[in-house]
Design an enzyme around this catalytic site. Structure first.
Site, PDB file in Angstrom:
ATOM      1  N   HIS A 172      11.249 -22.970   9.257  1.00 48.65           N
ATOM      2  CA  HIS A 172      10.314 -23.651  10.158  1.00 48.65           C
ATOM      3  C   HIS A 172       8.848 -23.497   9.774  1.00 48.65           C
ATOM      4  O   HIS A 172       8.050 -24.385  10.050  1.00 48.65           O
ATOM      5  CB  HIS A 172      10.502 -23.144  11.598  1.00 48.65           C
ATOM      6  CG  HIS A 172      11.772 -23.627  12.231  1.00 48.65           C
ATOM      7  ND1 HIS A 172      12.030 -23.492  13.574  1.00 48.65           N
ATOM      8  CD2 HIS A 172      12.867 -24.238  11.697  1.00 48.65           C
ATOM      9  CE1 HIS A 172      13.234 -24.011  13.848  1.00 48.65           C
ATOM     10  NE2 HIS A 172      13.766 -24.459  12.720  1.00 48.65           N
ATOM     11  N   ASP A 183       0.859  -1.193   0.000  1.00 50.52           N
ATOM     12  CA  ASP A 183       0.000   0.000   0.000  1.00 50.52           C
ATOM     13  C   ASP A 183       0.895   1.243   0.000  1.00 50.52           C
ATOM     14  O   ASP A 183       2.127   1.156  -0.110  1.00 50.52           O
ATOM     15  CB  ASP A 183      -1.032  -0.040   1.140  1.00 50.52           C
ATOM     16  CG  ASP A 183      -0.457   0.354   2.499  1.00 50.52           C
ATOM     17  OD1 ASP A 183       0.762   0.586   2.613  1.00 50.52           O
ATOM     18  OD2 ASP A 183      -1.255   0.437   3.466  1.00 50.52           O
ATOM     19  N   HIS A 184       0.269   2.401   0.158  1.00 49.11           N
ATOM     20  CA  HIS A 184       0.994   3.670   0.072  1.00 49.11           C
ATOM     21  C   HIS A 184       1.963   3.896   1.227  1.00 49.11           C
ATOM     22  O   HIS A 184       2.742   4.839   1.187  1.00 49.11           O
ATOM     23  CB  HIS A 184      -0.025   4.823   0.015  1.00 49.11           C
ATOM     24  CG  HIS A 184      -0.983   4.763   1.173  1.00 49.11           C
ATOM     25  ND1 HIS A 184      -2.069   3.912   1.186  1.00 49.11           N
ATOM     26  CD2 HIS A 184      -0.999   5.400   2.368  1.00 49.11           C
ATOM     27  CE1 HIS A 184      -2.707   4.041   2.337  1.00 49.11           C
ATOM     28  NE2 HIS A 184      -2.093   4.933   3.065  1.00 49.11           N
ATOM     29  N   CYS A 201       3.115  -2.853   4.005  1.00 48.12           N
ATOM     30  CA  CYS A 201       2.268  -1.687   4.259  1.00 48.12           C
ATOM     31  C   CYS A 201       3.041  -0.838   5.265  1.00 48.12           C
ATOM     32  O   CYS A 201       4.237  -1.068   5.459  1.00 48.12           O
ATOM     33  CB  CYS A 201       0.868  -2.084   4.734  1.00 48.12           C
ATOM     34  SG  CYS A 201       0.769  -2.868   6.354  1.00 48.12           S
ATOM     35  N   GLY A 202       2.409   0.133   5.883  1.00 54.74           N
ATOM     36  CA  GLY A 202       3.150   1.035   6.770  1.00 54.74           C
ATOM     37  C   GLY A 202       3.833   0.294   7.906  1.00 54.74           C
ATOM     38  O   GLY A 202       5.035   0.412   8.117  1.00 54.74           O
ATOM     39  N   THR A 203       3.057  -0.495   8.633  1.00 54.54           N
ATOM     40  CA  THR A 203       3.625  -1.288   9.733  1.00 54.54           C
ATOM     41  C   THR A 203       3.922  -2.720   9.308  1.00 54.54           C
ATOM     42  O   THR A 203       4.674  -3.421   9.987  1.00 54.54           O
ATOM     43  CB  THR A 203       2.625  -1.383  10.902  1.00 54.54           C
ATOM     44  OG1 THR A 203       1.407  -1.969  10.399  1.00 54.54           O
ATOM     45  CG2 THR A 203       2.334  -0.014  11.500  1.00 54.54           C
ATOM     46  N   GLY A 204       3.248  -3.173   8.264  1.00 53.14           N
ATOM     47  CA  GLY A 204       3.301  -4.587   7.873  1.00 53.14           C
ATOM     48  C   GLY A 204       2.220  -5.400   8.572  1.00 53.14           C
ATOM     49  O   GLY A 204       1.961  -6.548   8.213  1.00 53.14           O
ATOM     50  N   ILE A 205       1.572  -4.812   9.567  1.00 57.52           N
ATOM     51  CA  ILE A 205       0.622  -5.582  10.381  1.00 57.52           C
ATOM     52  C   ILE A 205      -0.697  -5.817   9.636  1.00 57.52           C
ATOM     53  O   ILE A 205      -1.170  -6.949   9.505  1.00 57.52           O
ATOM     54  CB  ILE A 205       0.353  -4.880  11.729  1.00 57.52           C
ATOM     55  CG1 ILE A 205       1.632  -4.813  12.559  1.00 57.52           C
ATOM     56  CG2 ILE A 205      -0.725  -5.633  12.514  1.00 57.52           C
ATOM     57  CD1 ILE A 205       1.524  -3.940  13.809  1.00 57.52           C
ATOM     58  N   GLY A 206      -1.292  -4.747   9.143  1.00 58.30           N
ATOM     59  CA  GLY A 206      -2.600  -4.882   8.493  1.00 58.30           C
ATOM     60  C   GLY A 206      -2.554  -5.831   7.314  1.00 58.30           C
ATOM     61  O   GLY A 206      -3.422  -6.721   7.158  1.00 58.30           O
ATOM     62  N   ARG A 263       9.404 -32.335  11.233  1.00 58.84           N
ATOM     63  CA  ARG A 263       8.465 -31.977  12.312  1.00 58.84           C
ATOM     64  C   ARG A 263       7.756 -30.653  12.029  1.00 58.84           C
ATOM     65  O   ARG A 263       6.638 -30.423  12.492  1.00 58.84           O
ATOM     66  CB  ARG A 263       9.186 -31.930  13.665  1.00 58.84           C
ATOM     67  CG  ARG A 263      10.186 -30.782  13.821  1.00 58.84           C
ATOM     68  CD  ARG A 263      10.973 -30.902  15.132  1.00 58.84           C
ATOM     69  NE  ARG A 263      11.783 -29.724  15.419  1.00 58.84           N
ATOM     70  CZ  ARG A 263      12.961 -29.450  14.852  1.00 58.84           C
ATOM     71  NH1 ARG A 263      13.453 -30.277  13.921  1.00 58.84           N
ATOM     72  NH2 ARG A 263      13.641 -28.369  15.165  1.00 58.84           N
ATOM     73  N   HIS A 264       8.402 -29.819  11.239  1.00 60.71           N
ATOM     74  CA  HIS A 264       7.776 -28.524  10.925  1.00 60.71           C
ATOM     75  C   HIS A 264       6.600 -28.704   9.967  1.00 60.71           C
ATOM     76  O   HIS A 264       5.614 -27.967  10.040  1.00 60.71           O
ATOM     77  CB  HIS A 264       8.820 -27.568  10.342  1.00 60.71           C
ATOM     78  CG  HIS A 264       9.987 -27.378  11.253  1.00 60.71           C
ATOM     79  ND1 HIS A 264       9.866 -26.824  12.508  1.00 60.71           N
ATOM     80  CD2 HIS A 264      11.291 -27.726  11.114  1.00 60.71           C
ATOM     81  CE1 HIS A 264      11.050 -26.824  13.105  1.00 60.71           C
ATOM     82  NE2 HIS A 264      11.932 -27.365  12.273  1.00 60.71           N
TER      83      HIS A 264
HETATM   84  C1  RB5 Z   1      -1.972   3.155   6.042  1.00 63.28           C
HETATM   85  O1  RB5 Z   1      -1.935   4.468   6.493  1.00 63.28           O
HETATM   86  C2  RB5 Z   1      -1.600   2.213   7.177  1.00 63.28           C
HETATM   87  O2  RB5 Z   1      -2.662   2.064   8.041  1.00 63.28           O
HETATM   88  C3  RB5 Z   1      -1.192   0.878   6.595  1.00 63.28           C
HETATM   89  O3  RB5 Z   1      -0.130   1.060   5.733  1.00 63.28           O
HETATM   90  C4  RB5 Z   1      -0.725  -0.178   7.585  1.00 63.28           C
HETATM   91  O4  RB5 Z   1       0.254   0.308   8.434  1.00 63.28           O
HETATM   92  C5  RB5 Z   1      -1.773  -0.949   8.265  1.00 63.28           C
HETATM   93  O5  RB5 Z   1      -1.513  -1.881   9.030  1.00 63.28           O
END
Ligand code: RB5
Length: 144
Positions: A101, A11-12, A68-73, A135-136
């Protein structure tokens, strides 16, 4: 063995990291395909996770790199697809271990978390390690 094809999507929040890592992975000799975004607008990361999942599920030998910004979403969204094992990594150790693994088929990084040099190194480590099986595999079979 032939090198896997590597898909990229982001994403951006990760335009610069995507551009730098994609160019580097290409330089390493991998065939790459950029699924977007192109950096010109604010987009919704689940769309890019879905695009990636479609490609990886259609080509079992391919690997993906999502950002993405954090990689989490984008990792949460990608892991909703059965058969996708997307691993959010912030260092080379995690990238190595998740290939060995977890048989991760998608590396995830945060464009606002890791710098470009670290991102290149994490991506290279991910691509140059293989699944150990044994095992993995038993453990992966439990959630696949
Ligand atoms: C976008 O602003 C931000 O929310 C997205 O890149 C990401 O960090 C979500 O997890």
């Amino acid at each position: 063995m032939a090198l896997p094809k590597v898909y990229f999507a982001n994403d951006h929040g990760a335009n610069e990291l995507k551009d730098v890592v994609l160019a580097y992975v290409k330089e390493l000799g991998y065939e790459v395909e950029d699924l977007g975004c192109d950096g010109s607008q604010s987009v919704n990361y689940p769309d890019y996770a879905d695009l990636m999942a479609k490609k990886i599920l259609a080509d079992k030998d391919a690997l993906g790199i999502l950002m993405c910004g954090t990689g989490i979403g984008i990792s949460i969204a990608a892991n909703r697809h059965k058969g996708i094992r997307a691993a959010l990594c912030v260092n080379e150790f995690m990238a190595k271990m998740t290939r060995q693994h977890n048989d991760a088929n998608v590396l995830v990084m945060g464009g606002r978390v890791v710098g470009t040099d670290l991102g290149k190194s994490i991506a290279q480590t991910f691509l140059e390690n293989d699944f150990e099986g044994g095992r993995h595999q038993t453990r992966i079979d439990m959630f696949n």
